[in-house]
Design a protein around this motif. Sequence first.
Motif, PDB file in Angstrom:
ATOM      1  N   GLU A  10     -31.920  -6.116 -39.620  1.00 55.44           N
ATOM      2  CA  GLU A  10     -32.208  -7.767 -39.022  1.00 55.44           C
ATOM      3  C   GLU A  10     -32.165  -7.427 -37.437  1.00 55.44           C
ATOM      4  O   GLU A  10     -31.963  -6.195 -36.484  1.00 55.44           O
ATOM      5  CB  GLU A  10     -30.259  -7.862 -39.327  1.00 55.44           C
ATOM      6  CG  GLU A  10     -29.968  -8.614 -40.240  1.00 55.44           C
ATOM      7  CD  GLU A  10     -30.401  -9.838 -40.868  1.00 55.44           C
ATOM      8  OE1 GLU A  10     -31.441 -10.555 -39.987  1.00 55.44           O
ATOM      9  OE2 GLU A  10     -30.858 -10.020 -41.723  1.00 55.44           O
ATOM     10  N   GLN A  11     -32.627  -8.313 -36.837  1.00 54.89           N
ATOM     11  CA  GLN A  11     -33.078  -8.400 -35.492  1.00 54.89           C
ATOM     12  C   GLN A  11     -32.035  -9.444 -35.142  1.00 54.89           C
ATOM     13  O   GLN A  11     -32.490 -10.429 -35.101  1.00 54.89           O
ATOM     14  CB  GLN A  11     -34.293  -9.166 -34.733  1.00 54.89           C
ATOM     15  CG  GLN A  11     -34.751  -8.938 -33.892  1.00 54.89           C
ATOM     16  CD  GLN A  11     -36.328  -8.698 -33.160  1.00 54.89           C
ATOM     17  OE1 GLN A  11     -37.182  -8.943 -34.587  1.00 54.89           O
ATOM     18  NE2 GLN A  11     -36.821  -7.759 -32.600  1.00 54.89           N
ATOM     19  N   SER A  12     -31.451  -9.360 -33.616  1.00 49.77           N
ATOM     20  CA  SER A  12     -30.233 -10.411 -33.058  1.00 49.77           C
ATOM     21  C   SER A  12     -31.982 -11.418 -32.367  1.00 49.77           C
ATOM     22  O   SER A  12     -32.958 -10.758 -31.728  1.00 49.77           O
ATOM     23  CB  SER A  12     -29.375  -9.979 -32.232  1.00 49.77           C
ATOM     24  OG  SER A  12     -29.595  -9.286 -31.511  1.00 49.77           O
ATOM     25  N   ASP A  13     -30.669 -12.350 -31.717  1.00 50.00           N
ATOM     26  CA  ASP A  13     -32.421 -13.525 -30.944  1.00 50.00           C
ATOM     27  C   ASP A  13     -32.152 -12.510 -29.495  1.00 50.00           C
ATOM     28  O   ASP A  13     -33.374 -12.755 -28.761  1.00 50.00           O
ATOM     29  CB  ASP A  13     -31.061 -14.208 -30.252  1.00 50.00           C
ATOM     30  CG  ASP A  13     -31.094 -15.341 -31.254  1.00 50.00           C
ATOM     31  OD1 ASP A  13     -32.098 -15.320 -32.190  1.00 50.00           O
ATOM     32  OD2 ASP A  13     -29.782 -16.314 -30.890  1.00 50.00           O
ATOM     33  N   ASP A  14     -31.596 -11.360 -28.880  1.00 44.25           N
ATOM     34  CA  ASP A  14     -32.150 -11.441 -27.839  1.00 44.25           C
ATOM     35  C   ASP A  14     -32.948 -10.004 -27.986  1.00 44.25           C
ATOM     36  O   ASP A  14     -33.322  -9.711 -26.922  1.00 44.25           O
ATOM     37  CB  ASP A  14     -30.491  -9.721 -27.605  1.00 44.25           C
ATOM     38  CG  ASP A  14     -29.799  -9.290 -28.470  1.00 44.25           C
ATOM     39  OD1 ASP A  14     -30.566  -9.505 -29.188  1.00 44.25           O
ATOM     40  OD2 ASP A  14     -28.582  -8.348 -27.587  1.00 44.25           O
ATOM     41  N   GLY A  15     -33.364  -9.680 -29.196  1.00 44.88           N
ATOM     42  CA  GLY A  15     -34.467  -8.888 -29.170  1.00 44.88           C
ATOM     43  C   GLY A  15     -33.888  -7.127 -29.939  1.00 44.88           C
ATOM     44  O   GLY A  15     -34.905  -6.674 -30.920  1.00 44.88           O
ATOM     45  N   ARG A  16     -32.797  -6.707 -29.836  1.00 43.49           N
ATOM     46  CA  ARG A  16     -32.650  -5.892 -30.896  1.00 43.49           C
ATOM     47  C   ARG A  16     -32.017  -5.899 -32.132  1.00 43.49           C
ATOM     48  O   ARG A  16     -32.106  -7.078 -32.465  1.00 43.49           O
ATOM     49  CB  ARG A  16     -30.879  -5.472 -30.059  1.00 43.49           C
ATOM     50  CG  ARG A  16     -30.196  -5.589 -28.806  1.00 43.49           C
ATOM     51  CD  ARG A  16     -29.008  -4.779 -28.511  1.00 43.49           C
ATOM     52  NE  ARG A  16     -28.395  -6.321 -28.678  1.00 43.49           N
ATOM     53  CZ  ARG A  16     -27.129  -6.827 -27.995  1.00 43.49           C
ATOM     54  NH1 ARG A  16     -26.153  -5.540 -27.827  1.00 43.49           N
ATOM     55  NH2 ARG A  16     -26.883  -7.487 -28.690  1.00 43.49           N
ATOM     56  N   LEU A  17     -31.999  -4.615 -32.833  1.00 44.12           N
ATOM     57  CA  LEU A  17     -33.233  -4.754 -34.351  1.00 44.12           C
ATOM     58  C   LEU A  17     -31.270  -3.473 -34.910  1.00 44.12           C
ATOM     59  O   LEU A  17     -30.509  -2.924 -33.825  1.00 44.12           O
ATOM     60  CB  LEU A  17     -34.279  -3.322 -34.802  1.00 44.12           C
ATOM     61  CG  LEU A  17     -35.084  -4.443 -33.983  1.00 44.12           C
ATOM     62  CD1 LEU A  17     -36.617  -2.849 -34.958  1.00 44.12           C
ATOM     63  CD2 LEU A  17     -35.161  -5.036 -35.050  1.00 44.12           C
ATOM     64  N   TRP A  18     -30.337  -4.020 -35.949  1.00 47.55           N
ATOM     65  CA  TRP A  18     -29.676  -3.864 -36.306  1.00 47.55           C
ATOM     66  C   TRP A  18     -29.759  -3.398 -37.521  1.00 47.55           C
ATOM     67  O   TRP A  18     -30.391  -4.117 -37.856  1.00 47.55           O
ATOM     68  CB  TRP A  18     -28.314  -4.892 -36.094  1.00 47.55           C
ATOM     69  CG  TRP A  18     -28.294  -5.084 -35.060  1.00 47.55           C
ATOM     70  CD1 TRP A  18     -29.003  -6.123 -34.073  1.00 47.55           C
ATOM     71  CD2 TRP A  18     -26.185  -4.459 -34.264  1.00 47.55           C
ATOM     72  NE1 TRP A  18     -28.265  -7.242 -33.005  1.00 47.55           N
ATOM     73  CE2 TRP A  18     -26.850  -6.023 -32.938  1.00 47.55           C
ATOM     74  CE3 TRP A  18     -26.144  -4.109 -34.693  1.00 47.55           C
ATOM     75  CZ2 TRP A  18     -26.060  -5.791 -31.921  1.00 47.55           C
ATOM     76  CZ3 TRP A  18     -24.893  -4.171 -33.099  1.00 47.55           C
ATOM     77  CH2 TRP A  18     -25.371  -4.825 -32.364  1.00 47.55           C
ATOM     78  N   LEU A  19     -29.320  -2.037 -37.102  1.00 48.22           N
ATOM     79  CA  LEU A  19     -29.736  -0.547 -38.686  1.00 48.22           C
ATOM     80  C   LEU A  19     -28.353  -0.444 -39.633  1.00 48.22           C
ATOM     81  O   LEU A  19     -27.788   0.360 -38.523  1.00 48.22           O
ATOM     82  CB  LEU A  19     -30.804   0.390 -38.450  1.00 48.22           C
ATOM     83  CG  LEU A  19     -31.823  -0.051 -37.124  1.00 48.22           C
ATOM     84  CD1 LEU A  19     -32.311   1.272 -36.774  1.00 48.22           C
ATOM     85  CD2 LEU A  19     -33.120  -0.548 -37.494  1.00 48.22           C
ATOM     86  N   ALA A  20     -28.783  -0.798 -40.856  1.00 49.98           N
ATOM     87  CA  ALA A  20     -27.801  -0.287 -41.748  1.00 49.98           C
ATOM     88  C   ALA A  20     -28.603   1.001 -42.283  1.00 49.98           C
ATOM     89  O   ALA A  20     -29.258   1.188 -42.913  1.00 49.98           O
ATOM     90  CB  ALA A  20     -27.426  -1.242 -42.940  1.00 49.98           C
ATOM     91  N   THR A  21     -27.521   2.294 -42.462  1.00 45.96           N
ATOM     92  CA  THR A  21     -28.125   3.445 -42.204  1.00 45.96           C
ATOM     93  C   THR A  21     -26.513   4.752 -43.247  1.00 45.96           C
ATOM     94  O   THR A  21     -25.618   3.986 -42.810  1.00 45.96           O
ATOM     95  CB  THR A  21     -28.049   4.404 -41.169  1.00 45.96           C
ATOM     96  OG1 THR A  21     -27.235   4.578 -40.565  1.00 45.96           O
ATOM     97  CG2 THR A  21     -29.288   3.643 -39.702  1.00 45.96           C
ATOM     98  N   VAL A  22     -27.203   5.456 -43.303  1.00 43.29           N
ATOM     99  CA  VAL A  22     -26.230   6.349 -44.310  1.00 43.29           C
ATOM    100  C   VAL A  22     -25.308   7.086 -43.095  1.00 43.29           C
ATOM    101  O   VAL A  22     -24.189   6.944 -43.498  1.00 43.29           O
ATOM    102  CB  VAL A  22     -26.982   7.100 -45.051  1.00 43.29           C
ATOM    103  CG1 VAL A  22     -27.745   8.270 -43.475  1.00 43.29           C
ATOM    104  CG2 VAL A  22     -26.037   7.816 -46.043  1.00 43.29           C
ATOM    105  N   ALA A  23     -26.044   6.735 -41.595  1.00 37.47           N
ATOM    106  CA  ALA A  23     -24.980   7.492 -40.222  1.00 37.47           C
ATOM    107  C   ALA A  23     -23.764   6.354 -40.581  1.00 37.47           C
ATOM    108  O   ALA A  23     -23.011   6.451 -39.354  1.00 37.47           O
ATOM    109  CB  ALA A  23     -24.935   7.812 -39.277  1.00 37.47           C
ATOM    110  N   GLY A  24     -23.991   4.967 -40.432  1.00 40.21           N
ATOM    111  CA  GLY A  24     -23.301   4.157 -39.937  1.00 40.21           C
ATOM    112  C   GLY A  24     -23.876   2.789 -39.575  1.00 40.21           C
ATOM    113  O   GLY A  24     -25.273   3.047 -40.400  1.00 40.21           O
ATOM    114  N   LEU A  25     -23.827   2.028 -38.445  1.00 43.47           N
ATOM    115  CA  LEU A  25     -24.359   1.367 -37.879  1.00 43.47           C
ATOM    116  C   LEU A  25     -24.968   1.532 -36.894  1.00 43.47           C
ATOM    117  O   LEU A  25     -24.595   1.722 -36.510  1.00 43.47           O
ATOM    118  CB  LEU A  25     -23.416  -0.158 -38.079  1.00 43.47           C
ATOM    119  CG  LEU A  25     -24.095  -1.588 -37.572  1.00 43.47           C
ATOM    120  CD1 LEU A  25     -24.985  -2.262 -37.901  1.00 43.47           C
ATOM    121  CD2 LEU A  25     -23.031  -2.391 -37.071  1.00 43.47           C
ATOM    122  N   VAL A  26     -26.037   1.057 -36.536  1.00 47.06           N
ATOM    123  CA  VAL A  26     -26.895   1.257 -35.525  1.00 47.06           C
ATOM    124  C   VAL A  26     -27.447   0.227 -35.160  1.00 47.06           C
ATOM    125  O   VAL A  26     -28.040  -0.661 -35.827  1.00 47.06           O
ATOM    126  CB  VAL A  26     -28.163   2.290 -35.566  1.00 47.06           C
ATOM    127  CG1 VAL A  26     -29.320   2.696 -34.955  1.00 47.06           C
ATOM    128  CG2 VAL A  26     -27.425   4.049 -36.418  1.00 47.06           C
TER     129      VAL A  26
END
Length: 87
Positions: A10-26
Amino acid sequence: NTPNEIFDIEQSDDGRLWLATVAGLVVYEITQNKASLVRKESNRPTPVHTLLIDHRRMLWYGDESGRVNRMASLVMEQQKTGEFPLR
């Protein structure tokens, strides 16, 4: 260790990418080319499989145990992240 399996993005309004990964939330800071693992109070990463940013700009994520969690804020606090190098 960098997460090598990404389930959702997912991409937030501030441009950061949020990744759902095997290691956790990145969270990936595009402008700084830096990724950080978001840590919960237990400090133990749990695999995250699904992400959603709702109409109120709240980030929701589903973890491996089937729980749905909500980030209190999309503003990151440095003490809750663990940085890892990108290759």
